[in-house]
Scaffold this motif. Sequence first.
Motif, PDB file in Angstrom:
ATOM      1  N   HIS A 156      -3.252  -3.736  -1.562  1.00 22.00           N
ATOM      2  CA  HIS A 156      -2.714  -2.689  -2.438  1.00 22.00           C
ATOM      3  C   HIS A 156      -3.777  -2.020  -2.824  1.00 22.00           C
ATOM      4  N   CYS A 168       4.773   1.471  -1.500  1.00 18.53           N
ATOM      5  CA  CYS A 168       4.529   0.128  -1.315  1.00 18.53           C
ATOM      6  C   CYS A 168       5.483  -0.813  -2.211  1.00 18.53           C
ATOM      7  N   CYS A 170       4.587  -2.827  -4.189  1.00 16.04           N
ATOM      8  CA  CYS A 170       3.775  -3.024  -5.478  1.00 16.04           C
ATOM      9  C   CYS A 170       4.072  -1.723  -6.238  1.00 16.04           C
TER      10      CYS A 170
HETATM   11 ZN   LIG Z   1       0.851  -2.012  -2.525  1.00 15.39          ZN
END
Ligand SMILES: [Zn+2]
Length: 302
Positions: A156, A168, A170
């Motif tokens: 990440h 992403c 995340c």
């Molecule tokens: Zn990520």
Amino acid sequence: MKCGLVAADGAVLHRETRPTPRAASDERGGGRVVLEALLETVVELSQKATADGHRVRAIGVVVPGVIDAEHGTVGAENLEWVATPVLAELKAAISDDVPIVLAHDVRAGGYAELRQGALAGTTNSMFLPLGTGIAAAMIVDGSLVSGDGYAGELGHSKFIYGDAAELCACGQWGCLETVASAAALARRYTARTGRTVDGAREVMELLAAGDPDAEQVWQDALAALVDALVLYTTLVAPTKIAIGGGLVGAGETLLQPLREGVHARLTFQREPEIVAAVLGEEAGMLGAAQMAWDRADEEGRA
Ligand SMILES: [Zn+2]
């Protein structure tokens, strides 16, 4: 869930794989169904150990999430766990007063590679599994770095910029994981071609057959991985990097361009040896067992 009974010398006495229930399938929420499956597994394996004439000295549980070691709680988005009191629940489920270690799955895998695998004998190294996601186990000056549960999230970190950056899971844009995970290879190939593929494995087959879209997706992954390895090398100077996860099944097709790419980029930095991890899918389970035995030894000495 991969689980087993492991002797003090690392011998696996029993191994099994159980399905992980989908957290989203449980209307109670909070990943309760996953926690219950975990507790059931630990209890049943303990019973099996006793029935087979062994004594359970310690229990190691590793999970993909952020672990608060002080409070024994875990946050794991995929499991719908938010500060879930995993350690307390385990202690309540196990009637005996057995030490329980709770750890991160990738760090446990790295610990197993360090103790009995590709990273044995190193004091500065990294285990980097490229699977559905990407996280790193960082060994720095002989210690496995946990950063209070937050360390090692190389997957990440941003290596893709501008229009090429994808969102992403995340919430950030352009993470390594969006181009270089096994899941990303398949997803990006499908996005380019409109063709559904059977995971990274099929993309690799297309690559071997000379498919130009597979080649582009692969080169994007390699370029981001080289950037990530150069950054890690510059920051913490590993002597060895062990690549694991599903993608390392590609063997030298993956490792050789990574070695060449990193070599070409380094100027003053110490060059790491880049190898395949050796423990495969069992690394996390073996690391959990190793950590549990370490804890049993510590308590035995105390
Ligand atoms: Zn990520």
